[in-house]
Scaffold this motif. Structure first.
Motif, PDB file in Angstrom:
ATOM      1  N   GLY A   6       0.791  -1.229   0.000  1.00 58.79           N
ATOM      2  CA  GLY A   6       0.000   0.000   0.000  1.00 58.79           C
ATOM      3  C   GLY A   6       0.818   1.271   0.000  1.00 58.79           C
ATOM      4  N   SER A   7       2.137   1.143   0.208  1.00 58.65           N
ATOM      5  CA  SER A   7       3.064   2.285   0.122  1.00 58.65           C
ATOM      6  C   SER A   7       2.701   3.425   1.063  1.00 58.65           C
ATOM      7  N   GLY A   8       2.296   3.094   2.286  1.00 59.80           N
ATOM      8  CA  GLY A   8       1.871   4.114   3.232  1.00 59.80           C
ATOM      9  C   GLY A   8       2.907   5.196   3.484  1.00 59.80           C
ATOM     10  N   LYS A   9       4.162   4.794   3.634  1.00 61.29           N
ATOM     11  CA  LYS A   9       5.214   5.776   3.933  1.00 61.29           C
ATOM     12  C   LYS A   9       5.464   6.722   2.762  1.00 61.29           C
ATOM     13  N   VAL A  10       5.135   6.267   1.556  1.00 59.75           N
ATOM     14  CA  VAL A  10       5.358   7.107   0.379  1.00 59.75           C
ATOM     15  C   VAL A  10       4.533   8.384   0.474  1.00 59.75           C
ATOM     16  N   TYR A  11       3.277   8.241   0.851  1.00 58.59           N
ATOM     17  CA  TYR A  11       2.402   9.408   0.955  1.00 58.59           C
ATOM     18  C   TYR A  11       2.838  10.310   2.107  1.00 58.59           C
ATOM     19  N   MET A  12       3.374   9.715   3.156  1.00 54.43           N
ATOM     20  CA  MET A  12       3.867  10.502   4.286  1.00 54.43           C
ATOM     21  C   MET A  12       5.141  11.247   3.897  1.00 54.43           C
ATOM     22  N   ALA A  13       6.013  10.573   3.132  1.00 52.94           N
ATOM     23  CA  ALA A  13       7.237  11.230   2.653  1.00 52.94           C
ATOM     24  C   ALA A  13       6.899  12.330   1.652  1.00 52.94           C
ATOM     25  N   ARG A  14       5.958  12.045   0.768  1.00 51.14           N
ATOM     26  CA  ARG A  14       5.549  13.034  -0.237  1.00 51.14           C
ATOM     27  C   ARG A  14       4.960  14.288   0.408  1.00 51.14           C
ATOM     28  N   ALA A  15       4.294  14.090   1.549  1.00 49.64           N
ATOM     29  CA  ALA A  15       3.696  15.215   2.276  1.00 49.64           C
ATOM     30  C   ALA A  15       4.711  15.977   3.109  1.00 49.64           C
ATOM     31  N   GLY A  16       5.970  15.504   3.149  1.00 54.60           N
ATOM     32  CA  GLY A  16       7.027  16.198   3.862  1.00 54.60           C
ATOM     33  C   GLY A  16       7.057  15.950   5.353  1.00 54.60           C
ATOM     34  N   LEU A  17       6.417  14.873   5.820  1.00 57.03           N
ATOM     35  CA  LEU A  17       6.337  14.624   7.258  1.00 57.03           C
ATOM     36  C   LEU A  17       7.689  14.281   7.885  1.00 57.03           C
ATOM     37  N   PHE A  18       8.639  13.812   7.085  1.00 54.06           N
ATOM     38  CA  PHE A  18       9.954  13.450   7.614  1.00 54.06           C
ATOM     39  C   PHE A  18      10.998  14.556   7.418  1.00 54.06           C
TER      40      PHE A  18
END
Length: 474
Positions: A166-178
């Motif tokens: 589901g690539s959950g971290k991808v959307y979090m990385a794309r949103a700049g959360l890290f």
């Protein structure tokens, strides 16, 4: 990579003595809460919720962290089960990731023979029930150390759902959360202990849905346009394509829908594809060739095709400066030995593994430090291209056990899994504390990070601008 091995050796030597001073406080905190961590992991093990459906599992971790003083931001990146838990203020900012999604169709009891807990149900065949709790435990122990010793620093726990496709971290990385983190840590259950630098395969996934015209397969076949024919035509072309791809390419598919009755021309059919390669750019190219095959199949069968990209992840970008610190701390913590009951369970499981079985005493060993490539994919890859990232694996399964197997589910529901979970928690807690207290190390980590990914690198998610595929498991 040889250059990086050379410049980071001095760092590890300087940290070893300091790690010993941290042991007593951090380990004492973890051991005092061990029972609650075991209970939390077993709650998630029994829940066995698949990607983007981990409502209860996510809440277990949120409550665990909230009760320890972390501020919770839930539903981040348009994902109801994703969250960020934060403690402290100022720099440095150290993140740690925790997963909690299960795999469909691999339910299993915590026994040494194959027997599902729920027929056809999901199971934690990748040990993410242990992953999430160990990471949370490490964050809590490091938080208590920071509170007691004072000083500046922020600890962030990232609740990262749907790693399995589901690539959950991808959307979090794309949103700049890290983006505000100086370093991010993670770990993974396995059949041994190790913390070497490694990379993975980039991956893109999606569903190809074909729409045709139904008709009586015998009485009026000329009126039908078979969506299943289109799926089979696409698969045939892709299988011919394999001859003309690099040896590192991996392509897998399953037909998720192919019709309901032989005497009815299927007006709908769907095939689900994965494409993998070490280079994300090559994955993009391969995926375009799949889309070409799909469009050709639709044209040739007089059907229509709809393509949905459900996931896409980068390969992991190793950071050796950071990775050596994790390795040194794992070596400090060490592994564990089996009790008599655990040894009996392990022996019985081992018989089912056949040639893949390994000596059972490897749970108390730490693998030597060496670079390797994992022929699998993870959304940790995207995080590693946006912020320096390092991880480890701990022996939560019987040696020789493969991920995504019933044997992994079984061992993960026993004290063997719990012991490995605590090895990971102790190692990561040590690492968080050291990084907060050693800002000079983080400067070297960042220097390597910038050199590794290149000054002109711009992160672009393989999923494009689509929103999270929240229903990909439905």
């Amino acid at each position: 990579m040889k250059y990086l091995f050379t410049v980071t050796l001095v760092t590890v030597i300087s940290l070893s003595t300091y790690a010993q001073k941290l042991n007593k406080q951090l380990f004492s905190d973890l051991e005092s809460k061990k029972q609650s961590y075991e209970e939390a992991s077993m709650k998630i093990w029994y829940l066995a919720e698949v990607g983007y459906q981990e409502e209860k599992s996510s809440k277990v971790l949120q409550e665990l962290l909230k009760n320890e003083g972390f501020k919770i931001e839930a539903g981040v990146s348009e994902i109801p089960t994703a969250f960020v838990a934060t403690y402290g203020s100022g720099e440095p900012v150290i993140g740690i990731m925790g997963e909690y999604d299960a795999l469909p169709g691999i339910s299993q009891k915590a026994v040494s023979y194959k027997e599902p807990l729920t027929e056809g149900g999901a199971g934690h065949a990748c040990g993410h029930h242990l992953f999430g709790v160990a990471s949370a435990a490490a964050a809590i122990a490091a938080k208590n150390w920071l509170a007691q010793n004072g000083g500046s620093g922020t600890i962030k726990f990232y609740g990262t759902p749907a790693e399995e496709g589901g690539s959950g971290k991808v959307y979090m990385a794309r949103a700049g959360l890290f983006d505000d983190c100086d370093a991010v840590l993670h770990w993974h259950p396995g059949d041994g202990n190790g913390a070497s630098p490694s990379t993975t395969l980039a991956n893109k996934t999606g569903k190809f849905r074909f729409y045709g015209v139904s008709a009586h397969a015998s009485g009026a076949p000329e009126r039908g346009r078979s969506a299943l024919d289109a799926v089979e035509a696409m698969n045939f072309m892709v299988n011919m394509m394999r001859e003309h791809t690099t040896e590192d390419t991996r392509i897998h598919y399953v037909i998720t829908s192919g019709g309901k009755a032989p005497n009815v021309v299927p007006d709908f059919a769907e095939v689900y594809y994965y494409v993998r390669h070490p280079d994300p750019q090559e994955v993009k190219s391969l995926w375009q060739r799949l889309e070409n095959a799909a469009n050709g199949a639709a044209l040739g069968t007089d059907t229509e095709v709809e393509i949905e990209v459900t996931g896409g992840v980068y390969n992991v970008l190793p950071n050796e400066t950071l990775q050596r610190i994790v390795h040194e701390n794992l070596t400090e913590v060490g592994g564990f030995d089996y009790t008599a009951d655990e040894a009996q369970f392990a022996e019985e499981i081992s018989k089912s593994l056949g040639k893949s079985a390994k000596p059972l005493n490897t749970t108390n060993e730490v693998a030597s430090y060496q670079y390797y490539v994992v022929k699998a994919s993870t959304d940790v890859g995207d995080v590693s291209w946006t912020v320096p990232t390092a991880g480890m694996r701990a022996a939560t399964w019987v040696p020789g056990t493969a991920a995504h197997s019933w044997q992994a589910v079984a061992a993960g529901g026993t004290s063997i899994g719990q012991k490995g979970m605590m090895v990971a928690a102790k190692t990561l807690a040590l690492t968080i504390a050291e990084l907060i207290d050693k800002p000079a190390v983080l400067a070297k980590v960042q220097e390597e990070f910038e050199a590794s990914r290149g000054s002109d690198f711009v992160y672009e998610a393989l999923v494009g601008d689509r929103g999270p595929a929240l229903d990909y498991r439905k």
